[in-house]
Design a protein around this motif. Structure first.
Motif, PDB file in Angstrom:
ATOM      1  N   GLU A 142       0.537  -1.547   0.223  1.00  0.00           N
ATOM      2  CA  GLU A 142       0.237   0.169   0.434  1.00  0.00           C
ATOM      3  C   GLU A 142       1.197   1.225   0.011  1.00  0.00           C
ATOM      4  N   HIS A 179       4.381   1.524  -1.216  1.00  0.00           N
ATOM      5  CA  HIS A 179       5.027   1.360  -2.471  1.00  0.00           C
ATOM      6  C   HIS A 179       3.554   2.040  -3.215  1.00  0.00           C
ATOM      7  N   ILE A 180       2.875   1.935  -3.594  1.00  0.00           N
ATOM      8  CA  ILE A 180       1.538   2.074  -4.390  1.00  0.00           C
ATOM      9  C   ILE A 180       1.080   4.013  -3.877  1.00  0.00           C
ATOM     10  N   ARG A 181       0.993   3.765  -2.782  1.00  0.00           N
ATOM     11  CA  ARG A 181       1.286   5.053  -2.632  1.00  0.00           C
ATOM     12  C   ARG A 181       2.062   5.928  -2.845  1.00  0.00           C
ATOM     13  N   ASP A 182       3.302   5.911  -2.582  1.00  0.00           N
ATOM     14  CA  ASP A 182       4.515   6.552  -3.403  1.00  0.00           C
ATOM     15  C   ASP A 182       5.308   6.666  -4.476  1.00  0.00           C
ATOM     16  N   THR A 183       4.333   5.241  -4.788  1.00  0.00           N
ATOM     17  CA  THR A 183       5.158   5.757  -6.596  1.00  0.00           C
ATOM     18  C   THR A 183       4.221   5.569  -7.827  1.00  0.00           C
ATOM     19  N   GLY A 184       2.674   5.118  -7.052  1.00  0.00           N
ATOM     20  CA  GLY A 184       1.591   4.195  -8.432  1.00  0.00           C
ATOM     21  C   GLY A 184       1.995   3.499  -9.551  1.00  0.00           C
ATOM     22  N   ALA A 185       2.539   3.239  -8.898  1.00  0.00           N
ATOM     23  CA  ALA A 185       2.890   1.582  -9.323  1.00  0.00           C
ATOM     24  C   ALA A 185       2.276   0.470  -8.826  1.00  0.00           C
ATOM     25  N   MET A 186       1.065   0.103 -10.168  1.00  0.00           N
ATOM     26  CA  MET A 186       0.978  -1.452  -8.961  1.00  0.00           C
ATOM     27  C   MET A 186       1.453  -2.679  -9.620  1.00  0.00           C
ATOM     28  N   SER A 205       3.414  -4.822  -6.675  1.00  0.00           N
ATOM     29  CA  SER A 205       2.563  -4.617  -5.550  1.00  0.00           C
ATOM     30  C   SER A 205       1.761  -6.128  -6.016  1.00  0.00           C
TER      31      SER A 205
END
Length: 285
Positions: free
Chosen positions: A68, A70-77, A80
Motif C-alpha cells: 500500500e 509503495h503504491i501510494r508513493d510511486t503509483g506503480a501497481m 505490488s
C-alpha cells in the motif's frame, strides 16, 4: 544459503525479501525436510501449525502495508500485484506442507512383516535362557521353527557353555533334529528336571553326558501328524527309523530303541530310571 539481494535498504523490494521471501522460504524448507524424515506426534503438529499460521498472517499483513505504501508513493501497481501473487503462492505452499505433516502424523506405524510376526509368535512358545556365568542354558517350552538358529547363536556367543537344561513336551521333529546337531557340535551335556517328551528326547540324546533329576521323566511315542497338517509324501516309518539310527549312534541299546516308537502318537511311554540307565539313555546317575 538464502540472503537478501543487494537492494536499497528500506525499499519495497528489500522489505518483500526481508519480511516475506526469506522467512517463508526457510519455514517451507524446514517443513519439507521434516516431512521427509520425521513423524511428529499429532499433539505437536496442530499447535505448531497454528503458530506458523499466525506468523504467515503477520507476514502477509506486513507485505500488504508495504505494498500500500509503495503504491501510494510511486503509483506503480504491477510490483505490488506481483507480490500479492507471491503471497498466494506462499499460502498454498504452506497449507500443502502442513497438510502433509498432519497426514504423516496420523499414519499408522509401518506394519511388521509377516515373517517377523511369525518369528515372534514362535519364540513366544518357548524360553531359551543363558545363565549369568554363561555355562548353562535353559530351554523350556515347545520345539518350533527357529529354535536351532537361536540355540546356535547362543552357542556361538557363549564359549564357556557346557550344559543345556531341557523341559519340553516336544514339537517339530525337523527342528528338534537341527537343535540336536547344535548340541552335539557344541559338546553339551543334557539334563532334565521335570519332563522331556516326544521330539525333546532327540535333544536329550544329543548330549555328551545325559542326566535326569530323581523326579524327571523321558517320554517316548510313535510319530504322527496333526489333524490340520497334510503331507501326503511324508513317510512316518522312515522318519522314525532315521531317528532310531540317531539314538543307536548315541549309545541307546538296540532292544530299547526297537520299542520307543511302539506307543501311538496320543500315548506316552515313560520308562523308569533303571531301565533308561540299562538302555544307555542315561550316562550319569
Amino acid at each position: 544459503m538464502l540472503s537478501v539481494p543487494h537492494l536499497p535498504k528500506g525499499s519495497f523490494a528489500h522489505s518483500v525479501w526481508l519480511h516475506l521471501v526469506l522467512p517463508r522460504a526457510a519455514v517451507l524448507a524446514a517443513l519439507w525436510a521434516m516431512n521427509q524424515s520425521l513423524q511428529l506426534p499429532i499433539w505437536l503438529v496442530y499447535p505448531a501449525a497454528v503458530l506458523d499460521a499466525g506468523f504467515l498472517v503477520w507476514q502477509l499483513w506486513r507485505y500488504h502495508q508495504a505494498a500500500e505504501a509503495h503504491i501510494r508513493d510511486t503509483g506503480a501497481m504491477a510490483p505490488s500485484w506481483g507480490g500479492y501473487l507471491l503471497c498466494l503462492l506462499a499460502l498454498l505452499s504452506s497449507a500443502t506442507l502442513w497438510w502433509d505433516t498432519v497426514l504423516i502424523a496420523n499414519m499408522p506405524p509401518p506394519e511388521e512383516q509377516h515373517s517377523e510376526q511369525m518369528r515372534r509368535a514362535r519364540e513366544a512358545l518357548y524360553q531359551l535362557t543363558l545363565s549369568a556365568d554363561g555355562r548353562t542354558v535353559q530351554f523350556e517350552g515347545e520345539i518350533t521353527y527357529g529354535l536351532k538358529a537361536r540355540l546356535a547363536q547362543i552357542v556361538e556367543n557363549a564359549p564357556d557353555l557346557r550344559v543345556i537344561h531341557l523341559g519340553s513336551p516336544g514339537g517339530h521333529v525337523f527342528e528338534a533334529r537341527g537343535a540336536a546337531q547344535v548340541i552335539m557340535g557344541a559338546g553339551l551335556e543334557t539334563t532334565v528336571s521335570e519332563a522331556c517328551s516326544s521330539a525333546c528326547t532327540l535333544l536329550f540324546m544329543a548330549g555328551t553326558r545325559r542326566h535326569l533329576d530323581p523326579q524327571a521323566r523321558l517320554g517316548f511315542h510313535g510319530y504322527g501328524l496333526s489333524e490340520w497338517v497334510h503331507l501326503p509324501g511324508y513317510d512316518i516309518d522312515a522318519a522314525q527309523e532315521k531317528d532310531r539310527v540317531f539314538f543307536l549312534a548315541q549309545g541307546m541299546q538296540p532292544g530299547f530303541a526297537a520299542r520307543i516308537f511302539d506307543r501311538p502318537p496320543e500315548e506316552m511311554w515313560y520308562p523308569d530310571h533303571a531301565e533308561l540307565r540299562a538302555a544307555g539313555v542315561l550316562t550319569s546317575p
